[in-house]
Motif scaffolding. Structure first.
Motif, short mmCIF file in Angstrom:
data_model
loop_
_atom_site.label_atom_id
_atom_site.label_comp_id
_atom_site.label_asym_id
_atom_site.label_seq_id
_atom_site.Cartn_x
_atom_site.Cartn_y
_atom_site.Cartn_z
N SER A 249 0.81 -1.22 0.00
CA SER A 249 0.00 0.00 0.00
C SER A 249 0.84 1.27 0.00
O SER A 249 0.31 2.36 0.22
N HIS A 250 2.13 1.13 -0.22
CA HIS A 250 3.03 2.29 -0.23
C HIS A 250 3.59 2.55 -1.63
O HIS A 250 4.56 3.31 -1.77
N GLY A 251 3.01 1.92 -2.63
CA GLY A 251 3.45 2.15 -4.01
C GLY A 251 4.62 1.31 -4.45
O GLY A 251 5.16 1.51 -5.55
N ASN A 252 5.05 0.37 -3.61
CA ASN A 252 6.19 -0.48 -3.97
C ASN A 252 5.71 -1.70 -4.76
O ASN A 252 4.72 -2.34 -4.39
N VAL A 253 6.42 -2.02 -5.81
CA VAL A 253 6.12 -3.19 -6.64
C VAL A 253 7.39 -4.04 -6.71
O VAL A 253 8.48 -3.53 -6.90
N HIS A 254 7.22 -5.35 -6.54
CA HIS A 254 8.37 -6.25 -6.51
C HIS A 254 8.20 -7.36 -7.53
O HIS A 254 7.43 -8.30 -7.33
N GLU A 255 8.92 -7.26 -8.64
CA GLU A 255 8.96 -8.35 -9.61
C GLU A 255 9.65 -9.57 -8.98
O GLU A 255 9.24 -10.72 -9.21
N VAL A 256 10.71 -9.30 -8.24
CA VAL A 256 11.42 -10.35 -7.52
C VAL A 256 11.51 -9.94 -6.06
O VAL A 256 11.36 -8.76 -5.71
N HIS A 257 11.74 -10.91 -5.20
CA HIS A 257 11.90 -10.57 -3.78
C HIS A 257 13.19 -9.77 -3.62
O HIS A 257 14.25 -10.18 -4.10
#
Length: 338
Positions: A249-257
């Motif tokens: 919910s903070h705008g972070n997107v993770h394709e990979v860990h």
């Protein structure tokens, strides 16, 4: 289909209106306008209209990319105000305390914890020391807390004064000690330093347990995988596969860990059939609390229960990340009938 209580809706809206942080709302609108190339005043007006008319929380609007969805697509998304109504209607107030209080929860669901635990009291300092030394590392929780608050991790080799350690836990209200869960290798591959929980939202209709949504949470090495500890999640499909990258919910997107490099979209929940059977059994223990968000962990020998949330909360698809422009609300409607 039964309609939800309009009085509950009005009270919820009134309470939310009294707590509106205008500055925070404007900031959300500006961030959304930048992300999706929309004019900020239009976004702000749409957020207010969606909240007042369509029961869309401000953070729901941001998290689920409502700025780029049309009316029909928006209608498929579960939102926190609607979830709150379901909780108020289908979770008996007389029994919510069994979920709210972690000590009461552990006593009620003892069979499904599948790990050793103890209550810390003024009289059991020696028992606590034995417990900690036997396990090496333990998790200690405050009985009342949410979103990972009040959860702590302690190591036996870091304790130099056992009397002071015991007294400090009592003084701080950290009264529940648990053995650390050993997670399945498929989960540990993504984040070995945090027990990565699976959120299974269910509705028990008195005969059948309906699984409404499943989300896999990923930690960042902290004691909890909640977002307040840097965690994020991805929705899982009916086969237990991640539908895309992870997000929060903070705008972070993770394709990979970020810590292990494992691709989130490659994740598949192990022992899915066992999880479904486990959840069906768990959901029948307190049948008067019918709408629950369960947190479970798959271990090498099967699923174990971490906690149940009578106020289930909402986990949904994020269109800009997954490319999926529909949510889970139709499943809720089919199971619950609202």
């Amino acid at each position: 289909m039964a309609s939800l209580d309009p009085r509950t809706r009005m009270h919820y809206r009134a309470a939310r209106a009294r707590r509106i942080d205008v500055g925070s709302l404007w900031q959300r609108a500006r961030e959304t306008s930048r992300e999706h190339s929309r004019w900020t005043p239009v976004v702000l007006a749409d957020m207010l209209w969606s909240a007042g008319v369509r029961q869309v929380g401000f953070q729901d609007y941001v998290d689920y990319d409502f700025a780029i969805l049309n009316r029909d697509e928006r209608a498929t998304y579960m939102t926190h105000p609607v979830s709150n109504e379901l909780s108020q209607r289908y979770d008996d107030p007389r029994h919510r305390g069994l979920f709210h209080d972690k000590l009461a929860f552990n006593r009620t669901f003892e069979k499904f914890l599948r790990r050793e635990w103890m209550t810390i009291t003024p009289e059991n300092a020696d028992e606590l020391r034995s417990f900690v030394e036997r396990h090496g590392t333990i998790i200690v929780k405050e009985p009342i807390g949410q979103a990972g608050s009040g959860v702590h991790r302690y190591r036996a080799d870091a304790v130099t004064d056992w009397s002071a350690f015991h007294g400090g836990l009592l003084d701080r209200g950290e009264l529940l000690a648990e053995e650390v869960i050993v997670q399945h290798p498929d989960l540990a591959a993504y984040c070995p330093g945090t027990v990565n929980t699976t959120r299974v939202t269910t509705f028990f209709d008195g005969d059948r347990t309906h699984i409404l949504a499943v989300a896999q949470k990923f930690g960042r090495g902290a004691v909890s995988d909640q977002m307040s500890f840097g965690g994020f999640y991805s929705m899982l499909d009916d086969d237990g596969r991640a539908v895309g990258p992870g997000y929060d919910s903070h705008g972070n997107v993770h394709e990979v860990h970020p810590d292990t490099g494992e691709r989130i979209s490659d994740f598949t929940l192990p022992m899915l059939d066992e999880v479904k059977a486990f959840i069906d059994e768990v959901a029948r223990v307190v049948p008067t609390v019918r709408y629950v968000g369960w947190d479970v962990v798959v271990t090498p020998t099967g699923p174990v229960l971490v906690e149940g949330n009578w106020a289930a909360g909402v986990y949904e698809n994020k269109p800009s990340v997954t490319g999926i422009r529909t949510g889970h609300k139709p499943r809720y409607r089919a199971a619950i009938g609202f």
